[in-house]
Design an enzyme around this catalytic site. Sequence first.
Site, PDB file in Angstrom:
ATOM      1  N   SER A  14     -39.033   2.761   1.886  1.00 18.20           N
ATOM      2  CA  SER A  14     -39.762   3.820   2.609  1.00 18.20           C
ATOM      3  C   SER A  14     -39.684   5.161   1.897  1.00 18.20           C
ATOM      4  CB  SER A  14     -39.215   3.946   4.037  1.00 18.20           C
ATOM      5  OG  SER A  14     -37.828   4.231   3.997  1.00 18.20           O
ATOM      6  N   GLY A  15     -39.712   5.143   0.556  1.00 14.61           N
ATOM      7  CA  GLY A  15     -39.846   6.397  -0.192  1.00 14.61           C
ATOM      8  C   GLY A  15     -41.327   6.700  -0.378  1.00 14.61           C
ATOM      9  N   ALA A  17     -43.381   5.863  -2.643  1.00 14.43           N
ATOM     10  CA  ALA A  17     -44.211   4.738  -3.084  1.00 14.43           C
ATOM     11  C   ALA A  17     -44.585   3.843  -1.899  1.00 14.43           C
ATOM     12  CB  ALA A  17     -43.467   3.926  -4.148  1.00 14.43           C
ATOM     13  N   ASN A  43     -34.556   8.206  -2.628  1.00 12.77           N
ATOM     14  CA  ASN A  43     -34.490   9.219  -3.693  1.00 12.77           C
ATOM     15  C   ASN A  43     -35.516  10.311  -3.434  1.00 12.77           C
ATOM     16  OD1 ASN A  43     -32.461   7.947  -5.066  1.00 12.77           O
ATOM     17  ND2 ASN A  43     -33.630   7.506  -6.903  1.00 12.77           N
ATOM     18  N   GLY A  49     -37.351  19.624  -7.801  1.00 15.75           N
ATOM     19  CA  GLY A  49     -38.273  20.408  -8.634  1.00 15.75           C
ATOM     20  C   GLY A  49     -39.710  20.329  -8.147  1.00 15.75           C
ATOM     21  N   GLY A  50     -40.252  19.118  -7.994  1.00 15.92           N
ATOM     22  CA  GLY A  50     -41.612  18.993  -7.497  1.00 15.92           C
ATOM     23  C   GLY A  50     -42.393  17.867  -8.138  1.00 15.92           C
ATOM     24  N   GLU A 115     -41.010  23.048 -16.051  1.00 14.56           N
ATOM     25  CA  GLU A 115     -39.759  22.319 -16.295  1.00 14.56           C
ATOM     26  C   GLU A 115     -39.725  21.872 -17.752  1.00 14.56           C
ATOM     27  OE1 GLU A 115     -39.683  19.254 -13.282  1.00 14.56           O
ATOM     28  OE2 GLU A 115     -38.917  20.628 -11.783  1.00 14.56           O
ATOM     29  N   HIS A 243     -29.702  13.302 -15.958  1.00 18.70           N
ATOM     30  CA  HIS A 243     -30.138  14.679 -15.729  1.00 18.70           C
ATOM     31  C   HIS A 243     -29.065  15.589 -16.301  1.00 18.70           C
ATOM     32  CE1 HIS A 243     -31.617  18.295 -13.858  1.00 18.70           C
ATOM     33  NE2 HIS A 243     -32.659  17.637 -13.392  1.00 18.70           N
ATOM     34  N   ARG A 290     -35.185  16.399 -21.411  1.00 19.21           N
ATOM     35  CA  ARG A 290     -33.886  16.067 -20.826  1.00 19.21           C
ATOM     36  C   ARG A 290     -32.927  15.301 -21.712  1.00 19.21           C
ATOM     37  NH1 ARG A 290     -35.468  14.504 -14.794  1.00 19.21           N
ATOM     38  NH2 ARG A 290     -36.106  16.641 -14.447  1.00 19.21           N
ATOM     39  N   HIS A 351     -29.724   9.640 -13.404  1.00 24.84           N
ATOM     40  CA  HIS A 351     -30.690  10.283 -12.516  1.00 24.84           C
ATOM     41  C   HIS A 351     -31.939   9.444 -12.270  1.00 24.84           C
ATOM     42  CE1 HIS A 351     -32.854  13.588 -10.682  1.00 24.84           C
ATOM     43  NE2 HIS A 351     -33.810  13.518 -11.598  1.00 24.84           N
ATOM     44  N   ARG A 386     -38.721   9.941 -19.454  1.00 28.53           N
ATOM     45  CA  ARG A 386     -39.679  10.475 -18.479  1.00 28.53           C
ATOM     46  C   ARG A 386     -39.762  11.993 -18.553  1.00 28.53           C
ATOM     47  NH1 ARG A 386     -38.910  12.395 -12.786  1.00 28.53           N
ATOM     48  NH2 ARG A 386     -36.752  12.431 -13.452  1.00 28.53           N
ATOM     49  N   SER A 391     -42.417  11.465 -11.988  1.00 29.46           N
ATOM     50  CA  SER A 391     -42.169  10.218 -11.255  1.00 29.46           C
ATOM     51  C   SER A 391     -42.794  10.219  -9.867  1.00 29.46           C
ATOM     52  CB  SER A 391     -40.676   9.920 -11.150  1.00 29.46           C
ATOM     53  OG  SER A 391     -39.980  11.072 -10.813  1.00 29.46           O
ATOM     54  N   LEU A 392     -42.732  11.336  -9.162  1.00 24.98           N
ATOM     55  CA  LEU A 392     -43.408  11.384  -7.864  1.00 24.98           C
ATOM     56  C   LEU A 392     -44.905  11.163  -8.087  1.00 24.98           C
ATOM     57  CD1 LEU A 392     -41.549  14.431  -6.243  1.00 24.98           C
ATOM     58  CD2 LEU A 392     -41.251  12.030  -5.645  1.00 24.98           C
TER      59      LEU A 392
HETATM   60  P1  FAD Z   1     -37.224   5.853  -3.237  1.00 25.64           P
HETATM   61  O1  FAD Z   1     -37.728   7.159  -2.785  1.00 25.64           O
HETATM   62  O2  FAD Z   1     -35.859   5.826  -3.790  1.00 25.64           O
HETATM   63  O3  FAD Z   1     -37.313   4.848  -2.025  1.00 25.64           O
HETATM   64  C1  FAD Z   1     -36.753   3.563  -2.129  1.00 25.64           C
HETATM   65  C2  FAD Z   1     -36.693   2.973  -0.746  1.00 25.64           C
HETATM   66  O4  FAD Z   1     -36.350   1.594  -0.830  1.00 25.64           O
HETATM   67  C3  FAD Z   1     -35.642   3.595   0.149  1.00 25.64           C
HETATM   68  O5  FAD Z   1     -36.210   3.749   1.415  1.00 25.64           O
HETATM   69  C4  FAD Z   1     -34.526   2.560   0.174  1.00 25.64           C
HETATM   70  O6  FAD Z   1     -33.722   2.606   1.312  1.00 25.64           O
HETATM   71  C5  FAD Z   1     -35.345   1.296   0.125  1.00 25.64           C
HETATM   72  N1  FAD Z   1     -34.641   0.097  -0.354  1.00 25.64           N
HETATM   73  C6  FAD Z   1     -34.006  -0.077  -1.526  1.00 25.64           C
HETATM   74  N2  FAD Z   1     -33.511  -1.323  -1.615  1.00 25.64           N
HETATM   75  C7  FAD Z   1     -33.862  -1.961  -0.473  1.00 25.64           C
HETATM   76  C8  FAD Z   1     -33.630  -3.260   0.041  1.00 25.64           C
HETATM   77  N3  FAD Z   1     -32.927  -4.176  -0.617  1.00 25.64           N
HETATM   78  N4  FAD Z   1     -34.135  -3.564   1.259  1.00 25.64           N
HETATM   79  C9  FAD Z   1     -34.828  -2.647   1.982  1.00 25.64           C
HETATM   80  N5  FAD Z   1     -35.055  -1.387   1.546  1.00 25.64           N
HETATM   81  C10 FAD Z   1     -34.579  -1.066   0.335  1.00 25.64           C
HETATM   82  N6  FAD Z   1     -38.959  13.146  -9.371  1.00 25.64           N
HETATM   83  C11 FAD Z   1     -39.963  14.023  -9.517  1.00 25.64           C
HETATM   84  O7  FAD Z   1     -41.079  13.641  -9.895  1.00 25.64           O
HETATM   85  N7  FAD Z   1     -39.759  15.335  -9.241  1.00 25.64           N
HETATM   86  C12 FAD Z   1     -38.563  15.824  -8.814  1.00 25.64           C
HETATM   87  O8  FAD Z   1     -38.430  17.009  -8.559  1.00 25.64           O
HETATM   88  C13 FAD Z   1     -37.489  14.908  -8.676  1.00 25.64           C
HETATM   89  N8  FAD Z   1     -36.271  15.351  -8.287  1.00 25.64           N
HETATM   90  C14 FAD Z   1     -35.293  14.431  -8.055  1.00 25.64           C
HETATM   91  C15 FAD Z   1     -34.061  14.857  -7.535  1.00 25.64           C
HETATM   92  C16 FAD Z   1     -33.082  13.937  -7.218  1.00 25.64           C
HETATM   93  C17 FAD Z   1     -31.755  14.414  -6.669  1.00 25.64           C
HETATM   94  C18 FAD Z   1     -33.325  12.564  -7.423  1.00 25.64           C
HETATM   95  C19 FAD Z   1     -32.277  11.553  -7.069  1.00 25.64           C
HETATM   96  C20 FAD Z   1     -34.525  12.129  -7.957  1.00 25.64           C
HETATM   97  C21 FAD Z   1     -35.509  13.060  -8.272  1.00 25.64           C
HETATM   98  N9  FAD Z   1     -36.744  12.644  -8.777  1.00 25.64           N
HETATM   99  C22 FAD Z   1     -37.741  13.557  -8.941  1.00 25.64           C
HETATM  100  C23 FAD Z   1     -37.056  11.230  -8.920  1.00 25.64           C
HETATM  101  C24 FAD Z   1     -37.880  10.788  -7.699  1.00 25.64           C
HETATM  102  O9  FAD Z   1     -37.333  11.373  -6.544  1.00 25.64           O
HETATM  103  C25 FAD Z   1     -37.884   9.291  -7.544  1.00 25.64           C
HETATM  104  O10 FAD Z   1     -38.212   8.673  -8.756  1.00 25.64           O
HETATM  105  C26 FAD Z   1     -38.915   8.873  -6.501  1.00 25.64           C
HETATM  106  O11 FAD Z   1     -38.703   9.582  -5.311  1.00 25.64           O
HETATM  107  C27 FAD Z   1     -38.821   7.381  -6.260  1.00 25.64           C
HETATM  108  O12 FAD Z   1     -39.640   7.056  -5.175  1.00 25.64           O
HETATM  109  P2  FAD Z   1     -39.701   5.533  -4.710  1.00 25.64           P
HETATM  110  O13 FAD Z   1     -40.576   5.525  -3.515  1.00 25.64           O
HETATM  111  O14 FAD Z   1     -40.020   4.694  -5.848  1.00 25.64           O
HETATM  112  O15 FAD Z   1     -38.190   5.187  -4.309  1.00 25.64           O
HETATM  113  C1  SIN Z   2     -35.346  18.401 -11.097  1.00 26.25           C
HETATM  114  O1  SIN Z   2     -35.717  19.060 -10.137  1.00 26.25           O
HETATM  115  O2  SIN Z   2     -34.749  18.849 -12.078  1.00 26.25           O
HETATM  116  C2  SIN Z   2     -35.637  16.964 -11.076  1.00 26.25           C
HETATM  117  C3  SIN Z   2     -37.001  16.779 -11.534  1.00 26.25           C
HETATM  118  C4  SIN Z   2     -37.190  15.343 -11.894  1.00 26.25           C
HETATM  119  O3  SIN Z   2     -36.260  14.560 -11.870  1.00 26.25           O
HETATM  120  O4  SIN Z   2     -38.325  15.030 -12.231  1.00 26.25           O
END
Ligand code: FAD
Ligand code: SIN
Length: 523
Positions: A14-15, A17, A43, A49-50, A115, A243, A290, A351, A386, A391-392
């Site tokens: 539930s991120g 994606a 995550n 950052g954004g 950035e 990071h 990075r 990271h 990356r 990534s967002l």
């Molecule tokens: P996630 O958002 O991690 O969601 C994964 C989901 O899957 C969660 O809900 C989790 O509970 C669920 N899950 C996992 N395994 C299972 C399972 N076995 N069964 C059921 N559910 C499960 N990227 C940027 O582009 N800009 C930024 O500024 C940035 N800042 C960041 C700062 C931090 C501190 C971190 C950690 C990352 C940052 N990133 C940033 C990276 C970015 O946040 C992630 O790459 C992105 O949010 C991933 O999204 P996602 O939906 O793929 O996964």
């Molecule tokens: C950050 O805010 O420095 C993280 C940005 C990212 O991971 O893309």
Amino acid sequence: MSKQVKTDFLIIGSGIAGLTYALKVAAKGKVILITKSDKDESNTKYAQGGIAAVMYSPDSYEKHIQDTLICGDGLCDEEVVRMVITESTARVEELAAWGAQFDRKPDGAYELAKEGGHSEKRILHHKDNTGFEIERALLEEVHKHPSITIYDHHFAIDIITQHHLGVEVNSRTPDIKCYGAYVLNTSTGEVDTVLSKITLMATGGAGHVYATTTNPVIATGDGIAMVYRAKGRVENMEFMQFHPTSLYNPGEHPSFLITEAMRGHGGILKTQDGKEFMHKYDSRKSLAPRDIVARAIDNEMKIRGEDFVYLDCTHLDAEDLKSHFPNIYEKCLSIDIDITKQMIPVVPAAHYLCGGIKVDMKGRSSIERLYAVGECSCTGLHGANRLASNSLLEAVVYAHTASEDSLKVVDTIQHQEGIPDWNAEGTDAPEEMVLIVQSLREVQQIMSNYVGIVRSDLRLKRAMDRLEILWLENEALYKKITVSQKVCELRNIINVAYIIIKHAKERKESVGLHYTADYPAKN
Ligand code: FAD
Ligand code: SIN
């Protein structure tokens, strides 16, 4: 959920994606979205950052494309890069239309940040907690949708394939199919069988393979491990991004991130004696990509025998700093650091995982009926490294392309019959949690010490030898005890660590995030 359920779409995670994809497919069928912790825990929620997108001149798609290709160090798929970047404006506007608030200037235009590795200001953000805002907006939108049901505290153990019908499957089997997943309800301990026409893996990253990480505890690489066990293709796992600047605060786990946007705002890296050092490593100094900054910090710490370096923001306007980075200001103040007057101690931390489940441009994995989007996937956008805040963006663009493809094919797919329920025969409740906790610490130490920012043949061999013992022990434990989230996560972490080491051993060069002292040059 009952013992066996059928759905059109099963989404795991539930991120950004999983939620974005859910919103896009829900008009065409029933959606079950499972997530292993609270609904918003991801995550995504912690992104600071954004999100990178091309909004105004003098920025252009071509500049963003070139920045992404340079950062990826020759290993990006250029077609993918072009597709993702040229979609950036539309996808970000869609997020805004769903209610995500990005900071604006008094004239209404988006206030864009810069950035590392970006040649222009192009990061849309919400203060320094952009991910929290995006997650909030998407969840609100999902809750409005009658076809989407979210099951929180439900943990996907394994995807279901022909293997569960007794058919032998290996990595050369051409038509492995995903029929759904076995899902543990962590509140009741029951394992449900969820049969789906289409499954989306959106399980995020794997920071907890390492001892020091910015990722929340959910990031255990579950989706990647599930697909690997099901004999799907997984690529580029040697490219774990560290990071450069997580807050040095011994005992805090996970580590708190100090956003790169602070360096974009004028923050300068310094050694403990207050001297700048980044000019020795790259002309872009503190704003180099990075991998370069993290390696430079690692090197300075090792040469000087020190545990951290500083990020100095004390020369910046205090009120401006507080208003742009309110969460970081508060967090640091809570440990008696006033960032307007004192330098921030920082250290690199695991990271972001650039590799993952290999997908094509429609988000399709090598397993039929299984898509992967977000950090668990490997699209070709990031190559060997990356670019910050891409990534967002990648997650929303691929949620879009994967949904378009899914909508085209879902009506042609029937649920698979004859899938057996989860077999828990011969297992007992675990007597000693210490076995799981201790093994987890061992894997994390092995990976941090031998498979971190700088690698070598000897370190990788030692890591693999040690990991094999832990793998054997855990497989024996897994077969013996009642299935639990903790034992599954440990199994997944060991699987992912194994793939990272395997891929790192295979790459006999230094490129992007993979640096090995034995092959310092790029091939
Ligand atoms: P996630 O958002 O991690 O969601 C994964 C989901 O899957 C969660 O809900 C989790 O509970 C669920 N899950 C996992 N395994 C299972 C399972 N076995 N069964 C059921 N559910 C499960 N990227 C940027 O582009 N800009 C930024 O500024 C940035 N800042 C960041 C700062 C931090 C501190 C971190 C950690 C990352 C940052 N990133 C940033 C990276 C970015 O946040 C992630 O790459 C992105 O949010 C991933 O999204 P996602 O939906 O793929 O996964
Ligand atoms: C950050 O805010 O420095 C993280 C940005 C990212 O991971 O893309």
